[in-house]
Design a protein around this motif. Structure first.
Motif, PDB file in Angstrom:
ATOM      1  N   UNK A  38       0.844  -1.194   0.000  1.00 36.01           N
ATOM      2  CA  UNK A  38       0.000   0.000   0.000  1.00 36.01           C
ATOM      3  C   UNK A  38       0.881   1.245   0.000  1.00 36.01           C
ATOM      4  N   UNK A  39       1.890   1.264   0.871  1.00 36.63           N
ATOM      5  CA  UNK A  39       2.792   2.400   0.951  1.00 36.63           C
ATOM      6  C   UNK A  39       3.481   2.649  -0.387  1.00 36.63           C
ATOM      7  N   UNK A  40       3.962   1.593  -1.032  1.00 37.68           N
ATOM      8  CA  UNK A  40       4.644   1.762  -2.321  1.00 37.68           C
ATOM      9  C   UNK A  40       3.724   2.387  -3.362  1.00 37.68           C
ATOM     10  N   UNK A  41       2.478   1.962  -3.401  1.00 39.18           N
ATOM     11  CA  UNK A  41       1.533   2.553  -4.354  1.00 39.18           C
ATOM     12  C   UNK A  41       1.259   4.017  -4.017  1.00 39.18           C
ATOM     13  N   UNK A  42       1.117   4.309  -2.741  1.00 36.19           N
ATOM     14  CA  UNK A  42       0.906   5.686  -2.303  1.00 36.19           C
ATOM     15  C   UNK A  42       2.126   6.536  -2.648  1.00 36.19           C
ATOM     16  N   UNK A  43       3.312   5.998  -2.404  1.00 35.72           N
ATOM     17  CA  UNK A  43       4.555   6.721  -2.683  1.00 35.72           C
ATOM     18  C   UNK A  43       4.656   7.063  -4.169  1.00 35.72           C
ATOM     19  N   UNK A  44       4.381   6.098  -5.028  1.00 36.40           N
ATOM     20  CA  UNK A  44       4.460   6.341  -6.474  1.00 36.40           C
ATOM     21  C   UNK A  44       3.409   7.355  -6.909  1.00 36.40           C
ATOM     22  N   UNK A  45       2.229   7.287  -6.334  1.00 36.60           N
ATOM     23  CA  UNK A  45       1.167   8.253  -6.655  1.00 36.60           C
ATOM     24  C   UNK A  45       1.569   9.648  -6.188  1.00 36.60           C
ATOM     25  N   UNK A  46       2.159   9.740  -5.015  1.00 33.16           N
ATOM     26  CA  UNK A  46       2.637  11.016  -4.488  1.00 33.16           C
ATOM     27  C   UNK A  46       3.653  11.627  -5.451  1.00 33.16           C
ATOM     28  N   UNK A  47       4.601  10.821  -5.896  1.00 28.26           N
ATOM     29  CA  UNK A  47       5.614  11.311  -6.839  1.00 28.26           C
ATOM     30  C   UNK A  47       4.975  11.789  -8.134  1.00 28.26           C
ATOM     31  N   UNK A  48       4.029  11.028  -8.649  1.00 26.66           N
ATOM     32  CA  UNK A  48       3.349  11.387  -9.885  1.00 26.66           C
ATOM     33  C   UNK A  48       2.664  12.749  -9.754  1.00 26.66           C
ATOM     34  N   UNK A  49       1.932  12.942  -8.666  1.00 29.07           N
ATOM     35  CA  UNK A  49       1.217  14.199  -8.461  1.00 29.07           C
ATOM     36  C   UNK A  49       2.166  15.377  -8.264  1.00 29.07           C
ATOM     37  N   UNK A  50       3.178  15.194  -7.424  1.00 28.85           N
ATOM     38  CA  UNK A  50       4.125  16.280  -7.151  1.00 28.85           C
ATOM     39  C   UNK A  50       4.926  16.645  -8.403  1.00 28.85           C
ATOM     40  N   UNK A  51       5.393  15.639  -9.122  1.00 28.11           N
ATOM     41  CA  UNK A  51       6.181  15.901 -10.329  1.00 28.11           C
ATOM     42  C   UNK A  51       5.347  16.588 -11.400  1.00 28.11           C
ATOM     43  N   UNK A  52       4.083  16.189 -11.542  1.00 28.39           N
ATOM     44  CA  UNK A  52       3.209  16.834 -12.529  1.00 28.39           C
ATOM     45  C   UNK A  52       3.003  18.303 -12.181  1.00 28.39           C
ATOM     46  N   UNK A  53       2.795  18.594 -10.905  1.00 24.69           N
ATOM     47  CA  UNK A  53       2.602  19.986 -10.481  1.00 24.69           C
ATOM     48  C   UNK A  53       3.880  20.798 -10.703  1.00 24.69           C
ATOM     49  N   UNK A  54       5.026  20.225 -10.387  1.00 28.38           N
ATOM     50  CA  UNK A  54       6.289  20.948 -10.603  1.00 28.38           C
ATOM     51  C   UNK A  54       6.510  21.195 -12.095  1.00 28.38           C
ATOM     52  N   UNK A  55       6.286  20.181 -12.927  1.00 27.05           N
ATOM     53  CA  UNK A  55       6.434  20.371 -14.384  1.00 27.05           C
ATOM     54  C   UNK A  55       5.505  21.479 -14.888  1.00 27.05           C
ATOM     55  N   UNK A  56       4.269  21.486 -14.390  1.00 27.29           N
ATOM     56  CA  UNK A  56       3.310  22.508 -14.798  1.00 27.29           C
ATOM     57  C   UNK A  56       3.825  23.906 -14.455  1.00 27.29           C
ATOM     58  N   UNK A  57       4.435  24.036 -13.311  1.00 23.03           N
ATOM     59  CA  UNK A  57       4.930  25.339 -12.878  1.00 23.03           C
ATOM     60  C   UNK A  57       6.204  25.753 -13.616  1.00 23.03           C
ATOM     61  N   UNK A  58       7.044  24.782 -13.988  1.00 23.68           N
ATOM     62  CA  UNK A  58       8.305  25.104 -14.666  1.00 23.68           C
ATOM     63  C   UNK A  58       8.137  25.318 -16.165  1.00 23.68           C
ATOM     64  N   UNK A  59       7.170  24.664 -16.766  1.00 24.60           N
ATOM     65  CA  UNK A  59       7.011  24.628 -18.219  1.00 24.60           C
ATOM     66  C   UNK A  59       6.985  26.003 -18.883  1.00 24.60           C
TER      67      UNK A  59
END
Length: 176
Positions: A38-59
């Motif tokens: 469960x933690x691993x799935x949550x961790x990967x989802x967290x990374x996906x969401x955070x990275x998408x938001x950072x990319x959106x802000x940097x783009x």
């Protein structure tokens, strides 16, 4: 995700997780092999969401310096108020799991290395576009920025960062 961010892996009980997901412990085990999966799935989802938001802000930004400034602002924003008190799953996990779970520690290490690689590439972009000093040691600067960014997330667990804009200006001053 919020339970793991607030409490960490070990302190997050199945009761806490079940309450957050509106599931019984039995239902959690039906959906996930164990708390670790469960933690691993949550961790990967967290990374996906955070990275998408950072990319959106940097783009939309053009210069390496502007991108570094926005990345630091992203971490400052993440360290503020409720979001800051929840904490960063990467930072929390790096501290908590480094010596207790080799496979998870390796995954977290990969994330930290990837983040440092992103910083190196943004700093190099800044050197190429002239927005960052050509004499700057980008590896050392990336390491310093990682420490600052992750430190902001640790500080945000306790209280908001004082003098945010002065902090950001000081960090950017190092880049020349």
């Amino acid at each position: 995700m919020i339970v793991f961010r607030q409490k960490g892996y070990h302190a997050a009980s199945l009761n806490d997780l079940g309450a957050a997901m509106n599931l019984s412990a039995g239902s959690i085990y039906k959906a996930f092999k164990d708390k670790r999966s469960l933690f691993l799935q949550v961790f990967e989802r967290y990374l996906l969401l955070r990275n998408a938001e950072l990319r959106r802000r940097l783009q939309p930004l053009d210069s390496g310096r502007a991108k570094i400034a926005e990345l630091l602002q992203f971490y400052l924003d993440s360290a503020r108020a409720v979001e800051g008190r929840r904490g960063c799953l990467v930072v929390t996990s790096a501290i908590e799991l480094q010596t207790l779970d080799g496979a998870l520690a390796q995954r977290i290490g990969q994330v930290v290395s990837r983040n440092q690689g992103l910083l190196v590439s943004l700093l190099e972009q800044g050197q190429q576009d002239g927005s960052i000093s050509a004499t700057l040691d980008v590896e050392a600067a990336a390491g310093l920025i990682i420490c600052l960014a992750y430190g902001l997330r640790v500080a945000g667990k306790v209280r908001d960062v004082a003098n945010e804009q002065q902090t950001l200006a000081l960090a950017l001053k190092v880049l020349g």
